[in-house]
Design a protein around this motif. Structure first.
Motif, PDB file in Angstrom:
ATOM      1  N   GLY A  30       0.797  -1.227   0.000  1.00 24.03           N
ATOM      2  CA  GLY A  30       0.000   0.000   0.000  1.00 24.03           C
ATOM      3  C   GLY A  30       0.827   1.272   0.000  1.00 24.03           C
ATOM      4  O   GLY A  30       0.402   2.289   0.547  1.00 24.03           O
ATOM      5  N   MET A  31       1.995   1.231  -0.622  1.00 25.87           N
ATOM      6  CA  MET A  31       2.849   2.426  -0.666  1.00 25.87           C
ATOM      7  C   MET A  31       2.222   3.497  -1.541  1.00 25.87           C
ATOM      8  O   MET A  31       1.647   3.202  -2.586  1.00 25.87           O
ATOM      9  CB  MET A  31       4.237   2.077  -1.191  1.00 25.87           C
ATOM     10  N   LYS A  32       2.339   4.743  -1.077  1.00 24.10           N
ATOM     11  CA  LYS A  32       1.758   5.874  -1.783  1.00 24.10           C
ATOM     12  C   LYS A  32       2.813   6.971  -1.917  1.00 24.10           C
ATOM     13  O   LYS A  32       3.382   7.415  -0.914  1.00 24.10           O
ATOM     14  CB  LYS A  32       0.548   6.396  -1.021  1.00 24.10           C
ATOM     15  N   LEU A  33       3.042   7.414  -3.146  1.00 24.23           N
ATOM     16  CA  LEU A  33       3.974   8.513  -3.389  1.00 24.23           C
ATOM     17  C   LEU A  33       3.320   9.804  -2.921  1.00 24.23           C
ATOM     18  O   LEU A  33       2.280  10.201  -3.432  1.00 24.23           O
ATOM     19  CB  LEU A  33       4.318   8.590  -4.878  1.00 24.23           C
ATOM     20  N   GLU A  34       3.928  10.444  -1.940  1.00 24.17           N
ATOM     21  CA  GLU A  34       3.377  11.673  -1.365  1.00 24.17           C
ATOM     22  C   GLU A  34       3.994  12.927  -1.978  1.00 24.17           C
ATOM     23  O   GLU A  34       3.312  13.935  -2.151  1.00 24.17           O
ATOM     24  CB  GLU A  34       3.607  11.702   0.153  1.00 24.17           C
ATOM     25  N   ARG A  35       5.297  12.868  -2.257  1.00 29.13           N
ATOM     26  CA  ARG A  35       5.999  14.055  -2.758  1.00 29.13           C
ATOM     27  C   ARG A  35       7.190  13.589  -3.571  1.00 29.13           C
ATOM     28  O   ARG A  35       7.849  12.612  -3.229  1.00 29.13           O
ATOM     29  CB  ARG A  35       6.479  14.910  -1.585  1.00 29.13           C
ATOM     30  N   LEU A  36       7.462  14.319  -4.641  1.00 29.42           N
ATOM     31  CA  LEU A  36       8.605  14.022  -5.480  1.00 29.42           C
ATOM     32  C   LEU A  36       9.160  15.339  -6.006  1.00 29.42           C
ATOM     33  O   LEU A  36       8.436  16.124  -6.609  1.00 29.42           O
ATOM     34  CB  LEU A  36       8.181  13.120  -6.638  1.00 29.42           C
ATOM     35  N   GLU A  37      10.420  15.579  -5.731  1.00 32.82           N
ATOM     36  CA  GLU A  37      11.119  16.746  -6.243  1.00 32.82           C
ATOM     37  C   GLU A  37      12.467  16.256  -6.739  1.00 32.82           C
ATOM     38  O   GLU A  37      12.811  15.097  -6.569  1.00 32.82           O
ATOM     39  CB  GLU A  37      11.283  17.798  -5.141  1.00 32.82           C
ATOM     40  N   GLU A  38      13.245  17.130  -7.318  1.00 30.60           N
ATOM     41  CA  GLU A  38      14.524  16.701  -7.866  1.00 30.60           C
ATOM     42  C   GLU A  38      15.415  16.118  -6.770  1.00 30.60           C
ATOM     43  O   GLU A  38      15.824  16.816  -5.846  1.00 30.60           O
ATOM     44  CB  GLU A  38      15.250  17.849  -8.557  1.00 30.60           C
ATOM     45  N   GLY A  39      15.685  14.816  -6.872  1.00 29.21           N
ATOM     46  CA  GLY A  39      16.555  14.130  -5.927  1.00 29.21           C
ATOM     47  C   GLY A  39      15.927  13.865  -4.569  1.00 29.21           C
ATOM     48  O   GLY A  39      16.613  13.437  -3.647  1.00 29.21           O
ATOM     49  N   GLU A  40      14.630  14.080  -4.438  1.00 25.80           N
ATOM     50  CA  GLU A  40      13.946  13.855  -3.161  1.00 25.80           C
ATOM     51  C   GLU A  40      12.630  13.134  -3.390  1.00 25.80           C
ATOM     52  O   GLU A  40      11.953  13.371  -4.391  1.00 25.80           O
ATOM     53  CB  GLU A  40      13.691  15.181  -2.449  1.00 25.80           C
ATOM     54  N   ALA A  41      12.287  12.264  -2.451  1.00 27.05           N
ATOM     55  CA  ALA A  41      11.024  11.537  -2.535  1.00 27.05           C
ATOM     56  C   ALA A  41      10.463  11.331  -1.132  1.00 27.05           C
ATOM     57  O   ALA A  41      11.211  11.289  -0.146  1.00 27.05           O
ATOM     58  CB  ALA A  41      11.233  10.186  -3.215  1.00 27.05           C
ATOM     59  N   GLU A  42       9.152  11.214  -1.065  1.00 28.83           N
ATOM     60  CA  GLU A  42       8.457  10.907   0.184  1.00 28.83           C
ATOM     61  C   GLU A  42       7.363   9.895  -0.157  1.00 28.83           C
ATOM     62  O   GLU A  42       6.524  10.150  -1.021  1.00 28.83           O
ATOM     63  CB  GLU A  42       7.853  12.173   0.778  1.00 28.83           C
ATOM     64  N   ILE A  43       7.418   8.759   0.520  1.00 29.16           N
ATOM     65  CA  ILE A  43       6.442   7.687   0.289  1.00 29.16           C
ATOM     66  C   ILE A  43       5.889   7.253   1.644  1.00 29.16           C
ATOM     67  O   ILE A  43       6.641   7.077   2.603  1.00 29.16           O
ATOM     68  CB  ILE A  43       7.090   6.483  -0.428  1.00 29.16           C
ATOM     69  N   SER A  44       4.575   7.060   1.703  1.00 30.71           N
ATOM     70  CA  SER A  44       3.937   6.628   2.951  1.00 30.71           C
ATOM     71  C   SER A  44       3.309   5.247   2.781  1.00 30.71           C
ATOM     72  O   SER A  44       3.107   4.768   1.661  1.00 30.71           O
ATOM     73  CB  SER A  44       2.875   7.631   3.392  1.00 30.71           C
ATOM     74  N   MET A  45       3.023   4.656   3.926  1.00 30.33           N
ATOM     75  CA  MET A  45       2.436   3.320   3.959  1.00 30.33           C
ATOM     76  C   MET A  45       1.602   3.224   5.234  1.00 30.33           C
ATOM     77  O   MET A  45       2.106   3.486   6.332  1.00 30.33           O
ATOM     78  CB  MET A  45       3.573   2.297   3.975  1.00 30.33           C
ATOM     79  N   GLY A  46       0.336   2.900   5.082  1.00 32.14           N
ATOM     80  CA  GLY A  46      -0.532   2.769   6.246  1.00 32.14           C
ATOM     81  C   GLY A  46      -0.243   1.506   7.041  1.00 32.14           C
ATOM     82  O   GLY A  46       0.294   0.530   6.519  1.00 32.14           O
ATOM     83  N   TRP A  47      -0.609   1.526   8.316  1.00 32.80           N
ATOM     84  CA  TRP A  47      -0.434   0.372   9.194  1.00 32.80           C
ATOM     85  C   TRP A  47      -1.438  -0.703   8.790  1.00 32.80           C
ATOM     86  O   TRP A  47      -2.593  -0.414   8.480  1.00 32.80           O
ATOM     87  CB  TRP A  47      -0.671   0.786  10.644  1.00 32.80           C
ATOM     88  N   GLN A  48      -0.978  -1.944   8.759  1.00 33.51           N
ATOM     89  CA  GLN A  48      -1.863  -3.084   8.519  1.00 33.51           C
ATOM     90  C   GLN A  48      -1.490  -4.185   9.504  1.00 33.51           C
ATOM     91  O   GLN A  48      -0.309  -4.385   9.806  1.00 33.51           O
ATOM     92  CB  GLN A  48      -1.701  -3.626   7.095  1.00 33.51           C
ATOM     93  N   GLU A  49      -2.473  -4.894   9.954  1.00 34.92           N
ATOM     94  CA  GLU A  49      -2.230  -5.977  10.914  1.00 34.92           C
ATOM     95  C   GLU A  49      -1.268  -7.012  10.353  1.00 34.92           C
ATOM     96  O   GLU A  49      -0.454  -7.584  11.088  1.00 34.92           O
ATOM     97  CB  GLU A  49      -3.555  -6.639  11.302  1.00 34.92           C
ATOM     98  N   ASP A  50      -1.316  -7.232   9.043  1.00 41.10           N
ATOM     99  CA  ASP A  50      -0.416  -8.204   8.408  1.00 41.10           C
ATOM    100  C   ASP A  50       1.051  -7.798   8.490  1.00 41.10           C
ATOM    101  O   ASP A  50       1.931  -8.616   8.248  1.00 41.10           O
ATOM    102  CB  ASP A  50      -0.779  -8.386   6.931  1.00 41.10           C
ATOM    103  N   PHE A  51       1.336  -6.540   8.772  1.00 38.93           N
ATOM    104  CA  PHE A  51       2.711  -6.033   8.843  1.00 38.93           C
ATOM    105  C   PHE A  51       3.343  -6.216  10.221  1.00 38.93           C
ATOM    106  O   PHE A  51       4.527  -5.965  10.399  1.00 38.93           O
ATOM    107  CB  PHE A  51       2.769  -4.545   8.513  1.00 38.93           C
ATOM    108  N   VAL A  52       2.563  -6.611  11.204  1.00 38.78           N
ATOM    109  CA  VAL A  52       3.026  -6.676  12.585  1.00 38.78           C
ATOM    110  C   VAL A  52       4.076  -7.772  12.755  1.00 38.78           C
ATOM    111  O   VAL A  52       3.893  -8.912  12.316  1.00 38.78           O
ATOM    112  CB  VAL A  52       1.834  -6.900  13.539  1.00 38.78           C
ATOM    113  N   GLY A  53       5.180  -7.410  13.390  1.00 43.45           N
ATOM    114  CA  GLY A  53       6.250  -8.357  13.672  1.00 43.45           C
ATOM    115  C   GLY A  53       6.211  -8.876  15.097  1.00 43.45           C
ATOM    116  O   GLY A  53       6.791  -9.915  15.397  1.00 43.45           O
ATOM    117  N   ASP A  54       5.534  -8.160  15.988  1.00 42.98           N
ATOM    118  CA  ASP A  54       5.405  -8.565  17.387  1.00 42.98           C
ATOM    119  C   ASP A  54       3.928  -8.472  17.774  1.00 42.98           C
ATOM    120  O   ASP A  54       3.433  -7.380  18.056  1.00 42.98           O
ATOM    121  CB  ASP A  54       6.251  -7.660  18.286  1.00 42.98           C
ATOM    122  N   PRO A  55       3.214  -9.607  17.781  1.00 45.06           N
ATOM    123  CA  PRO A  55       1.772  -9.577  18.055  1.00 45.06           C
ATOM    124  C   PRO A  55       1.403  -8.983  19.417  1.00 45.06           C
ATOM    125  O   PRO A  55       0.331  -8.406  19.570  1.00 45.06           O
ATOM    126  CB  PRO A  55       1.364 -11.056  17.994  1.00 45.06           C
TER     127      PRO A  55
END
Length: 146
Positions: A30-55
């Motif tokens: 679920g990665m989402k490109l938030e901002r892109l400029e020359e040589g810079e990027a910002e990408i976000s990802m929402g929390w999902q239960e499937d991503f949890v490493g420590d229940p």
């Protein structure tokens, strides 16, 4: 007289966006490109239960954060003014500073700070929503095909 030709920055933005959209795991996370400029990027990802490493705590697994930071770093390379055609990770060192707050979105911010003929160097930080200090920091080297 106006031109319908895309500008260099429009082409750069399109290449970086296509890079993210072409990665099946980026879509799956679920990665989402938030901002892109020359040589810079910002990408976000929402929390999902499937991503949890420590229940017990609900903290996201470090591998998920690593994938986000790697993808954001690659987007920063592709958005660099030297107009690379493609990139791949050579080396990525990640320092995990703290667990991300459960239930919160994680955002990576990357800066491509140096480019040689064939290698680009990037710094990245990942943050959750409620704290100013990073969840993780990374430095990396990426191939640069022109």
């Amino acid at each position: 007289m106006t031109s319908d030709e895309p500008t260099a920055s429009e082409i750069r933005d399109r290449v970086a966006q296509q890079f993210i959209e072409a990665l099946p795991f980026a879509r799956a996370l679920g990665m989402k490109l938030e901002r892109l400029e020359e040589g810079e990027a910002e990408i976000s990802m929402g929390w999902q239960e499937d991503f949890v490493g420590d229940p017990r705590s609900g903290v996201v697994h470090g591998g998920v954060i690593s994938a986000l930071m790697d993808t954001c770093s690659g987007a920063a390379v592709l958005s660099h003014g030297t107009a690379p055609k493609s990139t791949a990770t050579i080396d990525l060192r990640i320092d995990y500073m703290r667990g991300a707050t459960p239930g919160q979105k994680i955002t990576a911010r990357s800066h491509c700070y140096h480019v040689t003929r064939s290698v680009a160097f990037v710094r990245t930080q990942a943050f959750d929503d409620d704290r100013a200090d990073p969840v993780a920091t990374a430095t990396g080297a990426f191939t640069l095909e022109r």
